[in-house]
Scaffold this active site. Structure first.
Site, PDB file in Angstrom:
ATOM      1  N   CYS A 112       6.666   1.010  29.586  1.00 15.35           N
ATOM      2  CA  CYS A 112       6.008   2.069  29.247  1.00 15.35           C
ATOM      3  C   CYS A 112       4.570   2.242  29.053  1.00 15.35           C
ATOM      4  O   CYS A 112       4.291   1.292  29.466  1.00 15.35           O
ATOM      5  CB  CYS A 112       7.053   3.061  28.213  1.00 15.35           C
ATOM      6  SG  CYS A 112       6.939   2.260  26.639  1.00 15.35           S
ATOM      7  N   GLY A 113       4.128   3.129  28.606  1.00 14.20           N
ATOM      8  CA  GLY A 113       2.633   3.154  28.540  1.00 14.20           C
ATOM      9  C   GLY A 113       2.308   2.008  27.570  1.00 14.20           C
ATOM     10  O   GLY A 113       1.364   1.185  28.135  1.00 14.20           O
TER      11      GLY A 113
ATOM     12  N   ARG B 297       0.156   0.445  30.351  1.00 11.14           N
ATOM     13  CA  ARG B 297      -1.538   0.889  29.936  1.00 11.14           C
ATOM     14  C   ARG B 297      -2.234  -0.252  29.527  1.00 11.14           C
ATOM     15  O   ARG B 297      -3.379   0.171  28.850  1.00 11.14           O
ATOM     16  CB  ARG B 297      -1.541   2.277  29.228  1.00 11.14           C
ATOM     17  CG  ARG B 297      -0.876   3.255  30.219  1.00 11.14           C
ATOM     18  CD  ARG B 297      -0.907   4.660  29.322  1.00 11.14           C
ATOM     19  NE  ARG B 297      -0.359   5.958  30.188  1.00 11.14           N
ATOM     20  CZ  ARG B 297       0.148   7.001  29.827  1.00 11.14           C
ATOM     21  NH1 ARG B 297       0.406   6.975  28.593  1.00 11.14           N
ATOM     22  NH2 ARG B 297       0.233   7.699  30.508  1.00 11.14           N
TER      23      ARG B 297
ATOM     24  N   GLY C  60       7.791   2.730  22.913  1.00 10.25           N
ATOM     25  CA  GLY C  60       8.948   3.411  22.840  1.00 10.25           C
ATOM     26  C   GLY C  60      10.215   2.652  23.516  1.00 10.25           C
ATOM     27  O   GLY C  60      11.375   2.855  22.934  1.00 10.25           O
TER      28      GLY C  60
ATOM     29  N   GLY D 155       4.604   0.228  25.669  1.00  9.91           N
ATOM     30  CA  GLY D 155       5.710  -0.735  25.440  1.00  9.91           C
ATOM     31  C   GLY D 155       6.457  -0.347  24.164  1.00  9.91           C
ATOM     32  O   GLY D 155       7.688  -0.924  23.884  1.00  9.91           O
TER      33      GLY D 155
ATOM     34  N   ASP E  55       9.148   4.150  32.487  1.00 10.02           N
ATOM     35  CA  ASP E  55       8.847   5.650  32.741  1.00 10.02           C
ATOM     36  C   ASP E  55       7.491   5.457  33.589  1.00 10.02           C
ATOM     37  O   ASP E  55       7.326   4.795  34.501  1.00 10.02           O
ATOM     38  CB  ASP E  55       8.643   6.380  31.294  1.00 10.02           C
ATOM     39  CG  ASP E  55       7.309   5.804  30.671  1.00 10.02           C
ATOM     40  OD1 ASP E  55       6.651   4.646  31.306  1.00 10.02           O
ATOM     41  OD2 ASP E  55       6.764   6.274  29.741  1.00 10.02           O
TER      42      ASP E  55
ATOM     43  N   HIS F  42      12.580 -19.195  20.412  1.00 17.59           N
ATOM     44  CA  HIS F  42      13.116 -18.843  18.990  1.00 17.59           C
ATOM     45  C   HIS F  42      13.946 -17.649  18.648  1.00 17.59           C
ATOM     46  O   HIS F  42      14.944 -17.755  17.996  1.00 17.59           O
ATOM     47  CB  HIS F  42      11.997 -18.725  17.949  1.00 17.59           C
ATOM     48  CG  HIS F  42      11.100 -20.033  17.581  1.00 17.59           C
ATOM     49  ND1 HIS F  42      10.501 -20.115  16.658  1.00 17.59           N
ATOM     50  CD2 HIS F  42      11.403 -21.657  18.194  1.00 17.59           C
ATOM     51  CE1 HIS F  42       9.891 -21.494  16.705  1.00 17.59           C
ATOM     52  NE2 HIS F  42      10.589 -22.230  17.475  1.00 17.59           N
ATOM     53  N   ASN F  43      13.642 -16.611  19.856  1.00 19.85           N
ATOM     54  CA  ASN F  43      14.573 -15.512  19.544  1.00 19.85           C
ATOM     55  C   ASN F  43      15.395 -15.146  20.570  1.00 19.85           C
ATOM     56  O   ASN F  43      16.163 -14.080  20.522  1.00 19.85           O
ATOM     57  CB  ASN F  43      13.534 -14.205  19.443  1.00 19.85           C
ATOM     58  CG  ASN F  43      12.312 -14.358  18.181  1.00 19.85           C
ATOM     59  OD1 ASN F  43      11.215 -14.764  18.835  1.00 19.85           O
ATOM     60  ND2 ASN F  43      12.773 -14.685  17.060  1.00 19.85           N
TER      61      ASN F  43
ATOM     62  N   ARG G 106      20.236 -17.962  13.503  1.00 22.23           N
ATOM     63  CA  ARG G 106      19.308 -16.824  12.935  1.00 22.23           C
ATOM     64  C   ARG G 106      19.700 -15.544  13.844  1.00 22.23           C
ATOM     65  O   ARG G 106      19.781 -14.450  13.235  1.00 22.23           O
ATOM     66  CB  ARG G 106      17.905 -17.159  12.852  1.00 22.23           C
ATOM     67  CG  ARG G 106      17.564 -18.280  11.889  1.00 22.23           C
ATOM     68  CD  ARG G 106      16.281 -18.711  11.882  1.00 22.23           C
ATOM     69  NE  ARG G 106      15.976 -19.858  11.024  1.00 22.23           N
ATOM     70  CZ  ARG G 106      15.002 -20.718  10.822  1.00 22.23           C
ATOM     71  NH1 ARG G 106      14.201 -20.757  11.636  1.00 22.23           N
ATOM     72  NH2 ARG G 106      15.157 -21.496   9.830  1.00 22.23           N
TER      73      ARG G 106
HETATM   74  C1  RB5 Z   1       3.846   8.326  27.967  1.00 20.68           C
HETATM   75  O1  RB5 Z   1       2.911   9.269  27.878  1.00 20.68           O
HETATM   76  C2  RB5 Z   1       3.891   7.488  26.858  1.00 20.68           C
HETATM   77  O2  RB5 Z   1       4.246   8.023  25.646  1.00 20.68           O
HETATM   78  C3  RB5 Z   1       4.975   6.428  26.864  1.00 20.68           C
HETATM   79  O3  RB5 Z   1       4.765   6.031  28.224  1.00 20.68           O
HETATM   80  C4  RB5 Z   1       5.194   5.225  25.923  1.00 20.68           C
HETATM   81  O4  RB5 Z   1       3.931   4.435  25.971  1.00 20.68           O
HETATM   82  C5  RB5 Z   1       5.854   5.515  24.615  1.00 20.68           C
HETATM   83  O5  RB5 Z   1       6.114   4.687  23.847  1.00 20.68           O
END
Ligand code: RB5
Length: 143
Positions: free
Chosen positions: A67-68, A111, A72, A70, A10, A100-101, A138
């Protein structure tokens, strides 16, 4: 070595995605970019779904999502059958996610980590082999 990989992010992971795309291309990987393509705010779910669906369908053996935090992206990706997405910010976790996975998607928090660590995490994810054996039983039992 499988040299094709799909990557997606994102807006919060965009800057690091661009650096990783350049890094991986310079190492000989064919990188499919699922977007996003700018820092304009988007919903991470859309991009997580694109990468996870491609890996789940077998179009790519491995993918990378950012993502910010990780978080989501991990939640989205791990809803797909056959996807084992690992959110990593240290090298031990990245190593074990493969050994292992048999992780097939690496998730990074754009971020949270800097580019040098991100490059090392990606190298580890792409170059570490799955041990198989008892670990195969597993991961099979997950599905
Ligand atoms: C975006 O602001 C942020 O919510 C998204 O990048 C992520 O971190 C969600 O899990």
């Amino acid at each position: 070595m499988d040299t094709a990989i799909i990557i997606g992010s994102d807006h919060a992971g965009f800057e690091l995605k661009e650096k990783l795309r350049t890094y991986l291309s310079s190492k000989g990987y064919a990188v499919e970019d699922a977007g996003t393509f700018s820092e304009a705010s988007v919903n991470y779910v859309e991009y997580g779904k694109k990468v996870a669906a491609a890996v789940s369908a077998g179009r790519f053996a491995k993918g990378i999502l950012l993502c910010g935090s990780g978080l989501g992206m991990s939640m989205v990706a791990n809803r797909y059958a056959g996807v084992r997405a690992a959110l990593c910010s240290d090298l031990f976790s990245a190593t074990m996610s493969r050994r292992h996975n048999d992780a097939n998607i690496l998730v990074l928090g754009g971020r949270i980590i800097g580019e040098v660590l991100a490059f090392a995490l990606v190298d580890t994810f792409l170059e570490t082999q799955f041990e198989g054996g008892r670990h195969l039983d597993r991961i099979r039992s997950m599905d």
